[in-house]
Design a protein around this motif. Structure first.
Motif, PDB file in Angstrom:
ATOM      1  N   PHE A 190     104.661  56.197  62.530  1.00  0.00           N
ATOM      2  CA  PHE A 190     104.346  56.078  61.111  1.00  0.00           C
ATOM      3  C   PHE A 190     103.516  57.293  60.674  1.00  0.00           C
ATOM      4  CE2 PHE A 190     105.793  51.821  61.535  1.00  0.00           C
ATOM      5  CZ  PHE A 190     106.104  51.394  60.256  1.00  0.00           C
ATOM      6  N   LYS A 191     103.796  57.763  59.483  1.00  0.00           N
ATOM      7  CA  LYS A 191     103.102  58.920  58.947  1.00  0.00           C
ATOM      8  C   LYS A 191     102.492  58.555  57.603  1.00  0.00           C
ATOM      9  CE  LYS A 191     104.663  62.884  60.129  1.00  0.00           C
ATOM     10  NZ  LYS A 191     105.362  64.180  60.234  1.00  0.00           N
ATOM     11  N   LYS A 192     101.478  59.332  57.205  1.00  0.00           N
ATOM     12  CA  LYS A 192     100.808  59.084  55.931  1.00  0.00           C
ATOM     13  C   LYS A 192     100.344  60.414  55.352  1.00  0.00           C
ATOM     14  CE  LYS A 192      96.327  58.140  58.130  1.00  0.00           C
ATOM     15  NZ  LYS A 192      95.632  59.327  57.580  1.00  0.00           N
ATOM     16  N   THR A 193     100.048  60.393  54.075  1.00  0.00           N
ATOM     17  CA  THR A 193      99.564  61.595  53.402  1.00  0.00           C
ATOM     18  C   THR A 193      98.113  61.858  53.797  1.00  0.00           C
ATOM     19  OG1 THR A 193      99.041  60.218  51.489  1.00  0.00           O
ATOM     20  CG2 THR A 193     101.144  61.367  51.471  1.00  0.00           C
ATOM     21  N   GLU A 194      97.766  63.127  53.973  1.00  0.00           N
ATOM     22  CA  GLU A 194      96.444  63.525  54.435  1.00  0.00           C
ATOM     23  C   GLU A 194      95.602  64.182  53.359  1.00  0.00           C
ATOM     24  OE1 GLU A 194      95.468  62.597  57.290  1.00  0.00           O
ATOM     25  OE2 GLU A 194      97.341  62.094  58.300  1.00  0.00           O
ATOM     26  N   ILE A 195      96.217  64.882  52.411  1.00  0.00           N
ATOM     27  CA  ILE A 195      95.474  65.551  51.346  1.00  0.00           C
ATOM     28  C   ILE A 195      96.029  65.100  50.009  1.00  0.00           C
ATOM     29  CG2 ILE A 195      94.973  67.545  52.806  1.00  0.00           C
ATOM     30  CD1 ILE A 195      97.185  69.065  51.376  1.00  0.00           C
ATOM     31  N   CYS A 196      95.263  65.343  48.952  1.00  0.00           N
ATOM     32  CA  CYS A 196      95.690  64.936  47.613  1.00  0.00           C
ATOM     33  C   CYS A 196      96.753  65.894  47.085  1.00  0.00           C
ATOM     34  CB  CYS A 196      94.490  64.877  46.668  1.00  0.00           C
ATOM     35  SG  CYS A 196      93.707  66.482  46.415  1.00  0.00           S
ATOM     36  N   GLN A 197      97.365  65.507  45.993  1.00  0.00           N
ATOM     37  CA  GLN A 197      98.439  66.331  45.435  1.00  0.00           C
ATOM     38  C   GLN A 197      97.901  67.599  44.792  1.00  0.00           C
ATOM     39  OE1 GLN A 197     101.231  64.300  42.978  1.00  0.00           O
ATOM     40  NE2 GLN A 197     101.712  62.736  44.507  1.00  0.00           N
ATOM     41  N   THR A 198      96.682  67.576  44.296  1.00  0.00           N
ATOM     42  CA  THR A 198      96.116  68.788  43.709  1.00  0.00           C
ATOM     43  C   THR A 198      95.939  69.878  44.763  1.00  0.00           C
ATOM     44  OG1 THR A 198      94.952  67.453  42.070  1.00  0.00           O
ATOM     45  CG2 THR A 198      94.186  69.710  42.398  1.00  0.00           C
ATOM     46  N   CYS A 199      95.406  69.514  45.916  1.00  0.00           N
ATOM     47  CA  CYS A 199      95.260  70.490  47.002  1.00  0.00           C
ATOM     48  C   CYS A 199      96.615  70.921  47.546  1.00  0.00           C
ATOM     49  CB  CYS A 199      94.402  69.889  48.114  1.00  0.00           C
ATOM     50  SG  CYS A 199      92.691  69.551  47.639  1.00  0.00           S
ATOM     51  N   ALA A 200      97.594  70.019  47.545  1.00  0.00           N
ATOM     52  CA  ALA A 200      98.929  70.365  48.033  1.00  0.00           C
ATOM     53  C   ALA A 200      99.619  71.349  47.090  1.00  0.00           C
ATOM     54  CB  ALA A 200      99.769  69.108  48.209  1.00  0.00           C
ATOM     55  N   ASN A 213      80.894  73.985  44.262  1.00  0.00           N
ATOM     56  CA  ASN A 213      81.879  74.974  43.811  1.00  0.00           C
ATOM     57  C   ASN A 213      83.305  74.469  43.995  1.00  0.00           C
ATOM     58  OD1 ASN A 213      79.811  76.729  43.198  1.00  0.00           O
ATOM     59  ND2 ASN A 213      79.893  77.768  45.197  1.00  0.00           N
ATOM     60  N   LYS A 214      83.532  73.716  45.051  1.00  0.00           N
ATOM     61  CA  LYS A 214      84.869  73.182  45.284  1.00  0.00           C
ATOM     62  C   LYS A 214      85.245  72.172  44.204  1.00  0.00           C
ATOM     63  CE  LYS A 214      85.575  72.025  49.470  1.00  0.00           C
ATOM     64  NZ  LYS A 214      85.557  71.224  50.713  1.00  0.00           N
ATOM     65  N   GLU A 215      84.311  71.323  43.797  1.00  0.00           N
ATOM     66  CA  GLU A 215      84.598  70.328  42.757  1.00  0.00           C
ATOM     67  C   GLU A 215      84.883  70.992  41.417  1.00  0.00           C
ATOM     68  OE1 GLU A 215      82.487  66.401  40.709  1.00  0.00           O
ATOM     69  OE2 GLU A 215      81.495  67.503  42.347  1.00  0.00           O
ATOM     70  N   ILE A 246      88.357  72.637  41.623  1.00  0.00           N
ATOM     71  CA  ILE A 246      89.451  71.676  41.579  1.00  0.00           C
ATOM     72  C   ILE A 246      89.647  71.145  40.159  1.00  0.00           C
ATOM     73  CG2 ILE A 246      90.193  69.402  42.376  1.00  0.00           C
ATOM     74  CD1 ILE A 246      90.627  71.574  44.419  1.00  0.00           C
ATOM     75  N   GLN A 247      88.564  70.954  39.420  1.00  0.00           N
ATOM     76  CA  GLN A 247      88.697  70.491  38.044  1.00  0.00           C
ATOM     77  C   GLN A 247      89.422  71.509  37.180  1.00  0.00           C
ATOM     78  OE1 GLN A 247      84.795  69.469  36.607  1.00  0.00           O
ATOM     79  NE2 GLN A 247      84.579  67.692  37.974  1.00  0.00           N
ATOM     80  N   ASN A 248      89.140  72.782  37.378  1.00  0.00           N
ATOM     81  CA  ASN A 248      89.862  73.814  36.622  1.00  0.00           C
ATOM     82  C   ASN A 248      91.338  73.863  37.010  1.00  0.00           C
ATOM     83  OD1 ASN A 248      87.461  74.532  35.365  1.00  0.00           O
ATOM     84  ND2 ASN A 248      86.991  76.163  36.853  1.00  0.00           N
ATOM     85  N   ILE A 249      91.628  73.651  38.278  1.00  0.00           N
ATOM     86  CA  ILE A 249      93.031  73.639  38.707  1.00  0.00           C
ATOM     87  C   ILE A 249      93.756  72.436  38.110  1.00  0.00           C
ATOM     88  CG2 ILE A 249      94.538  73.400  40.703  1.00  0.00           C
ATOM     89  CD1 ILE A 249      93.362  76.186  40.392  1.00  0.00           C
ATOM     90  N   ASP A 250      93.101  71.298  38.049  1.00  0.00           N
ATOM     91  CA  ASP A 250      93.724  70.122  37.429  1.00  0.00           C
ATOM     92  C   ASP A 250      94.048  70.380  35.964  1.00  0.00           C
ATOM     93  OD1 ASP A 250      93.811  68.574  39.679  1.00  0.00           O
ATOM     94  OD2 ASP A 250      91.830  67.691  39.364  1.00  0.00           O
ATOM     95  N   ALA A 251      93.167  71.075  35.277  1.00  0.00           N
ATOM     96  CA  ALA A 251      93.424  71.387  33.875  1.00  0.00           C
ATOM     97  C   ALA A 251      94.621  72.319  33.719  1.00  0.00           C
ATOM     98  CB  ALA A 251      92.181  72.011  33.246  1.00  0.00           C
ATOM     99  N   GLN A 252      94.797  73.243  34.630  1.00  0.00           N
ATOM    100  CA  GLN A 252      95.952  74.129  34.571  1.00  0.00           C
ATOM    101  C   GLN A 252      97.259  73.396  34.893  1.00  0.00           C
ATOM    102  OE1 GLN A 252      95.294  77.502  37.114  1.00  0.00           O
ATOM    103  NE2 GLN A 252      93.312  78.050  36.172  1.00  0.00           N
ATOM    104  N   ALA A 289     100.163  76.302  42.023  1.00  0.00           N
ATOM    105  CA  ALA A 289      99.054  76.813  41.229  1.00  0.00           C
ATOM    106  C   ALA A 289      98.287  77.855  42.026  1.00  0.00           C
ATOM    107  CB  ALA A 289      98.126  75.677  40.816  1.00  0.00           C
ATOM    108  N   GLY A 290      97.336  78.513  41.342  1.00  0.00           N
ATOM    109  CA  GLY A 290      96.476  79.472  42.020  1.00  0.00           C
ATOM    110  C   GLY A 290      97.195  80.768  42.340  1.00  0.00           C
ATOM    111  N   ALA A 291      96.619  81.497  43.300  1.00  0.00           N
ATOM    112  CA  ALA A 291      97.181  82.794  43.680  1.00  0.00           C
ATOM    113  C   ALA A 291      98.535  82.654  44.348  1.00  0.00           C
ATOM    114  CB  ALA A 291      96.218  83.528  44.615  1.00  0.00           C
ATOM    115  N   VAL A 292      98.783  81.535  45.012  1.00  0.00           N
ATOM    116  CA  VAL A 292     100.077  81.336  45.665  1.00  0.00           C
ATOM    117  C   VAL A 292     101.174  81.179  44.630  1.00  0.00           C
ATOM    118  CG1 VAL A 292     101.364  79.868  47.242  1.00  0.00           C
ATOM    119  CG2 VAL A 292      98.955  80.327  47.671  1.00  0.00           C
ATOM    120  N   GLY A 293     100.899  80.451  43.559  1.00  0.00           N
ATOM    121  CA  GLY A 293     101.908  80.264  42.521  1.00  0.00           C
ATOM    122  C   GLY A 293     102.264  81.545  41.806  1.00  0.00           C
ATOM    123  N   ARG A 294     101.309  82.477  41.692  1.00  0.00           N
ATOM    124  CA  ARG A 294     101.584  83.740  41.004  1.00  0.00           C
ATOM    125  C   ARG A 294     102.334  84.733  41.880  1.00  0.00           C
ATOM    126  NH1 ARG A 294      96.194  82.665  39.418  1.00  0.00           N
ATOM    127  NH2 ARG A 294      95.435  84.066  41.058  1.00  0.00           N
TER     128      ARG A 294
END
Length: 418
Positions: A65-75, A113-115, A118-124, A134-139
């Protein structure tokens, strides 16, 4: 740390609630009718420590059985799977992908700083459709040649196997075939793959899997251009049988002006010659181990110079003369004979006209010796007594000047003119 649901709603407004996870095909499994267990705010993200909705499922038969480890925003910030944290497009670790794309994503790691980050990334992400990174990877997420070579094109379901049974390793497992864990030999303790950390994989640092893949990428074959700058021809092999010259030209004209294309259907290959060396180098770099025509991977090589081919075609016929004795002083002595063994036939004389003094005595002695072996005693006396004929009565054949048999008469065979 996750907070209680009965606390201030301000602390809960950034908690993530999703309807379906972000997964790769390997983690999802091969079962199209997979069933998942959903739990809202079940655990906190292992990266940003915010509560999120977790999903748990079984990817297939005899799988764990497998499960998600991180949230979708970080993913979505890294464009990775929520479970294995591998890139969704190439199936590679983040460290390998960022090294190939030359991405330096300095995500803050302190709590405050991480919080805020993450809030700015959620807004984007709220402004988009939810399918873009999102972020540098998305660009900077664009096609890359090295990533295309290293990418895993098919799902790797072997990664979903159960863990090794620790009781079986110690020889104490009594479940047998009913054991849900895998009965297999574990890896060596010194194996670096045994020391994997989820945070190191997410931030792209000290990942043993990434280091193994990057070592393999460093050993990939490359096509080095020849030193002769006059060579502008590429060899194209493993072509389909029904390919035509216009189809081949459509694949190579984009790199520069083509002077000629020589198609060899019997050998399933072709020679593409460019007018400039730079165009040929660009074509070799872009098509080596990448070009696929009609479902067949084409092999690309540099053609050889015609001058070098002509030189290589000539065989070196020189031999080692160290073991050969020096030539004789007599140029006509081909058999290394002594002077008394050499008889020269007079000019104009035929073989049957030789006088008896030119015939060696050994030719007559061979007729006087018995040609059989005696069982006892003297060979000559035994042979004479057994046959009843003395040796003196044996007639010696005449010299070669006389003809003993009519069939050896040269005049009867037309050798002498009448």
């Amino acid at each position: 740390m996750s907070m209680s649901k009965t606390t201030n709603t301000y602390n809960r407004q950034n908690w993530e609630d999703a309807e379906f996870p972000i997964l790769c095909q390997t983690c999802l499994g091969d079962n199209p009718y997979v069933r998942m267990i959903k739990e809202r705010f079940g655990k906190e993200c292992k990266i940003c420590t915010r509560p999120f909705t977790i999903f748990r499922w079984c990817p297939g038969a005899r799988m764990r059985f497998k499960k998600t480890e991180i949230c979708q925003t970080c993913a979505r910030l890294k464009n990775v799977c929520q479970t294995c944290l591998l890139d969704l497009e190439y199936g590679l670790p983040i460290q390998v992908r960022d090294a190939a794309l030359k991405v330096a994503d300095n995500m803050p790691q302190s709590d405050v700083n991480k919080e805020y980050y993450i809030q700015n990334i959620d807004a984007q992400l709220q402004d988009g459709d939810g399918t873009e990174a999102a972020g540098a990877v998305g660009r900077s997420l664009a096609a890359n040649e090295m990533l295309s070579k290293l990418a895993r094109t098919a799902p790797y379901y072997k990664r979903n196997r159960p863990h090794i049974c620790s009781f079986w390793v110690k020889g104490e497992c009594k479940r047998g075939e009913e054991c849900p864990y895998r009965h297999d030999k574990p890896n060596e303790p010194d194996d670096p793959l045994c020391e994997q950390n989820i945070k190191d994989r997410y931030y792209g640092r000290n990942d043993p899997v990434a280091e193994k893949i990057m070592k393999r990428a460093a050993s990939l074959p490359t096509l080095e251009p020849p030193e002769d700058r006059n060579i502008t021809t590429l060899y194209v092999g493993n072509l389909p049988e029904e390919i035509t010259e216009p189809e081949l030209r459509d694949q190579f004209y984009q790199f520069g002006e083509i002077r000629s294309i020589a198609l060899v259907p019997r050998q399933q290959c072709a020679f593409v010659q460019y007018t400039k060396r730079n165009a040929a180098e660009l074509a070799a770099e872009r098509t080596f181990n990448k070009l696929v025509i009609q479902g067949r991977k084409v092999s690309i090589k540099w053609a050889h110079s015609q001058a070098k081919q002509g030189t290589a075609a000539k065989t070196d016929r020189r031999f080692d003369l160290a073991g050969i004795p020096p030539p004789s002083a007599k140029p006509n002595d081909y058999f290394n004979l002594r002077q008394e063994q050499i008889n020269v036939m007079p000019a104009g004389m035929k073989l049957h006209q030789l006088p008896s003094n030119l015939v060696p005595a050994s030719a007559y002695q061979m007729y006087g010796q018995p040609t059989y072996a005696a069982p006892y005693g003297n060979a000559s006396s035994t042979a004479a007594s057994s046959s009843g004929v003395s040796l003196d009565s044996i007639s010696i054949p005449p010299p070669p000047g006389q003809v003993p048999y009519p069939s050896q008469d040269a005049s009867r065979m037309g050798a002498v003119k009448k």
